[in-house]
Motif scaffolding. Structure first.
Motif, PDB file in Angstrom:
ATOM      1  N   SER A  14       1.065  -1.024  -0.275  1.00  0.00           N
ATOM      2  CA  SER A  14      -0.319   0.064   0.235  1.00  0.00           C
ATOM      3  C   SER A  14       0.490   0.789  -0.241  1.00  0.00           C
ATOM      4  O   SER A  14       1.207   1.624   0.402  1.00  0.00           O
ATOM      5  CB  SER A  14      -0.747   0.145   1.766  1.00  0.00           C
ATOM      6  OG  SER A  14      -1.407   1.054   1.231  1.00  0.00           O
ATOM      7  N   TYR A  15       0.841   2.092  -0.689  1.00  0.00           N
ATOM      8  CA  TYR A  15       1.518   3.299  -1.432  1.00  0.00           C
ATOM      9  C   TYR A  15       1.280   4.370  -0.070  1.00  0.00           C
ATOM     10  O   TYR A  15       1.943   4.600   0.970  1.00  0.00           O
ATOM     11  CB  TYR A  15       1.409   3.952  -2.358  1.00  0.00           C
ATOM     12  CG  TYR A  15       2.274   5.289  -3.301  1.00  0.00           C
ATOM     13  CD1 TYR A  15       3.946   4.933  -3.265  1.00  0.00           C
ATOM     14  CD2 TYR A  15       1.462   6.623  -2.666  1.00  0.00           C
ATOM     15  CE1 TYR A  15       3.756   6.315  -3.311  1.00  0.00           C
ATOM     16  CE2 TYR A  15       2.318   7.889  -2.665  1.00  0.00           C
ATOM     17  CZ  TYR A  15       3.260   7.442  -2.768  1.00  0.00           C
ATOM     18  OH  TYR A  15       4.167   8.701  -3.363  1.00  0.00           O
ATOM     19  N   ARG A  16      -0.606   4.569   0.059  1.00  0.00           N
ATOM     20  CA  ARG A  16      -0.297   5.606   0.923  1.00  0.00           C
ATOM     21  C   ARG A  16      -0.177   4.863   2.274  1.00  0.00           C
ATOM     22  O   ARG A  16       0.324   5.405   3.387  1.00  0.00           O
ATOM     23  CB  ARG A  16      -2.271   5.275   0.868  1.00  0.00           C
ATOM     24  CG  ARG A  16      -2.893   5.782   0.142  1.00  0.00           C
ATOM     25  CD  ARG A  16      -3.190   7.664   0.552  1.00  0.00           C
ATOM     26  NE  ARG A  16      -3.344   8.281  -0.503  1.00  0.00           N
ATOM     27  CZ  ARG A  16      -4.011   9.875  -0.131  1.00  0.00           C
ATOM     28  NH1 ARG A  16      -4.186  10.060   0.782  1.00  0.00           N
ATOM     29  NH2 ARG A  16      -4.398  10.643  -1.344  1.00  0.00           N
ATOM     30  N   ARG A  17      -0.460   3.528   2.616  1.00  0.00           N
ATOM     31  CA  ARG A  17       0.322   2.967   3.534  1.00  0.00           C
ATOM     32  C   ARG A  17       2.139   3.435   4.298  1.00  0.00           C
ATOM     33  O   ARG A  17       1.806   3.545   5.325  1.00  0.00           O
ATOM     34  CB  ARG A  17       0.040   1.176   4.015  1.00  0.00           C
ATOM     35  CG  ARG A  17       0.623   0.869   6.086  1.00  0.00           C
ATOM     36  CD  ARG A  17      -0.347  -0.547   5.462  1.00  0.00           C
ATOM     37  NE  ARG A  17       0.665  -1.967   4.601  1.00  0.00           N
ATOM     38  CZ  ARG A  17       0.219  -1.973   3.859  1.00  0.00           C
ATOM     39  NH1 ARG A  17      -1.143  -2.086   3.491  1.00  0.00           N
ATOM     40  NH2 ARG A  17       1.067  -2.772   3.238  1.00  0.00           N
ATOM     41  N   GLU A  18       2.946   3.103   2.900  1.00  0.00           N
ATOM     42  CA  GLU A  18       4.226   3.415   3.266  1.00  0.00           C
ATOM     43  C   GLU A  18       4.528   3.874   2.929  1.00  0.00           C
ATOM     44  O   GLU A  18       6.166   4.318   3.143  1.00  0.00           O
ATOM     45  CB  GLU A  18       4.302   1.301   2.894  1.00  0.00           C
ATOM     46  CG  GLU A  18       3.601   0.286   4.156  1.00  0.00           C
ATOM     47  CD  GLU A  18       4.405  -0.761   3.751  1.00  0.00           C
ATOM     48  OE1 GLU A  18       5.358  -1.544   4.259  1.00  0.00           O
ATOM     49  OE2 GLU A  18       3.479  -1.781   3.546  1.00  0.00           O
ATOM     50  N   ASN A  19       4.474   4.298   1.687  1.00  0.00           N
ATOM     51  CA  ASN A  19       4.814   5.260   0.676  1.00  0.00           C
ATOM     52  C   ASN A  19       6.106   4.314  -0.280  1.00  0.00           C
ATOM     53  O   ASN A  19       6.041   3.821  -1.213  1.00  0.00           O
ATOM     54  CB  ASN A  19       5.454   6.554   1.260  1.00  0.00           C
ATOM     55  CG  ASN A  19       5.672   7.931   0.374  1.00  0.00           C
ATOM     56  OD1 ASN A  19       7.216   7.245  -0.175  1.00  0.00           O
ATOM     57  ND2 ASN A  19       4.814   8.262  -0.209  1.00  0.00           N
ATOM     58  N   ASN A  20       7.261   3.927   0.497  1.00  0.00           N
ATOM     59  CA  ASN A  20       7.909   3.171  -0.164  1.00  0.00           C
ATOM     60  C   ASN A  20       8.001   1.960  -0.463  1.00  0.00           C
ATOM     61  O   ASN A  20       8.073   1.270   1.234  1.00  0.00           O
ATOM     62  CB  ASN A  20       9.974   3.428   0.675  1.00  0.00           C
ATOM     63  CG  ASN A  20      11.069   2.994  -0.263  1.00  0.00           C
ATOM     64  OD1 ASN A  20      10.852   2.718  -1.830  1.00  0.00           O
ATOM     65  ND2 ASN A  20      11.512   3.047   0.416  1.00  0.00           N
ATOM     66  N   THR A  21       7.856   1.336  -1.240  1.00  0.00           N
ATOM     67  CA  THR A  21       7.001  -0.258  -1.323  1.00  0.00           C
ATOM     68  C   THR A  21       6.424  -1.612  -2.496  1.00  0.00           C
ATOM     69  O   THR A  21       7.308   0.104  -3.275  1.00  0.00           O
ATOM     70  CB  THR A  21       5.197  -0.292  -0.653  1.00  0.00           C
ATOM     71  OG1 THR A  21       5.049  -1.931  -0.396  1.00  0.00           O
ATOM     72  CG2 THR A  21       4.351   0.250  -0.957  1.00  0.00           C
TER      73      THR A  21
END
Length: 217
Positions: free
Chosen positions: A200-207
Motif C-alpha cells: 500500500s503506497y498510502r500506508r508505507e509510501n516506499n513499497t
C-alpha cells in the motif's frame, strides 16, 4: 514466495520502485512458473496516463496504463499498490485487457477510452476490479474533490472543509455503468488494511507492487 527484502518483501513485481532488479526478475520468473504461463507477460511502465496499447507479443516496460490482446497465452499484467487494477474480457473470451486506475485515471478518462477501443458492444464486456484502497483509508483534498465530483458525488464522503474520503471503486463502477457495461465484479479487500497480503503506497509510501493478470487459455 518472493525474493525481495525490506520495504519490498516478499514478491514485488515492479522495476520502478527502487527494489533490486535481480529480485524483481526472480519474482516475475517465479510468478510465471506458478501460473504455468508459456509466454512472458506484458508488463507496463505505468505513469498515470490515458495511454492504451494493443499487444501481440511479450513486452516489458511498455509505457501505458492499459493494454489488451487477442493472443492466446499472452497475459496482460497491471501493477498496483492502492490504485484499481481492472481486468477486462469479452463474453466470448477472445480478447482480454487490463487498466490501471487511480484518481488521475478517473480524471483523465482512461476507463471510457479503453472500453470504447476494446469493444463496440459494452454489453459484451465483463470487468473485474481487484484489491485497492478502501474509502475510509483514502483521504483527499479539495483539488481532487473538485476534479472528480462530476463523475458521481456518491464516491465522496466529506470529513471537514478541506478533506474527503474517496471511493475509487464507486467512481470506476459509475463510469462503466454509464458506458453500458453491466457485468462488473469486484474484490472488496483493502490494500491499506491488509498489510500481510498487499503493498500500500498510502500506508508505507516506499513499497512494492502487486500484479493482477488476465490471459486467454
Amino acid at each position: 514466495g518472493g525474493f525481495s527484502k525490506g520495504h519490498f518483501k516478499h514478491s514485488n513485481l515492479s522495476f520502478d520502485v527502487g527494489d533490486g532488479q535481480a529480485n524483481v526478475k526472480k519474482n516475475r520468473k517465479e510468478l510465471k512458473e506458478l501460473l504455468n504461463l508459456e509466454l512472458e507477460p506484458c508488463w507496463m511502465k505505468q505513469i498515470h496516463s490515458s495511454y492504451i496499447k494493443k499487444v501481440a507479443n511479450s513486452v516489458d516496460g511498455i509505457v501505458c496504463d492499459a493494454s489488451y490482446t487477442q493472443t492466446k497465452g499472452l497475459a496482460c499484467a497491471v501493477l498496483s499498490a492502492d490504485c484499481l487494477p481492472i481486468l477486462v474480457c469479452d463474453k466470448l473470451g477472445s480478447k482480454v485487457g487490463v487498466i490501471h486506475v487511480g484518481w488521475r485515471g478517473l480524471n483523465n478518462g482512461i476507463i471510457k477510452k479503453f472500453i470504447n477501443r476494446f469493444s463496440k458492444s459494452p454489453n459484451d464486456i465483463i470487468c473485474w476490479i481487484g484489491p485497492s484502497i478502501s474509502s475510509v483509508n483514502y483521504v483527499v483534498r479539495e483539488d481532487v474533490y473538485k476534479k472528480l465530483s462530476k463523475i458521481t458525488p456518491k464516491m465522496f464522503h466529506q470529513l471537514d472543509e478541506e478533506h474527503w474520503n474517496l471511493d475509487l471503486k464507486i467512481g470506476a463502477k459509475s463510469i462503466l455503468k454509464k458506458i453500458g457495461v453491466k457485468k462488473i465484479f469486484s474484490d472488496d479487500m483493502c490494500t491499506f488494511q491488509n498489510s500481510n497480503l498487499y503493498y500500500s503506497y498510502r500506508r508505507e509510501n516506499n513499497t512494492g507492487r502487486i500484479a493482477s493478470l488476465i490471459w486467454i487459455e
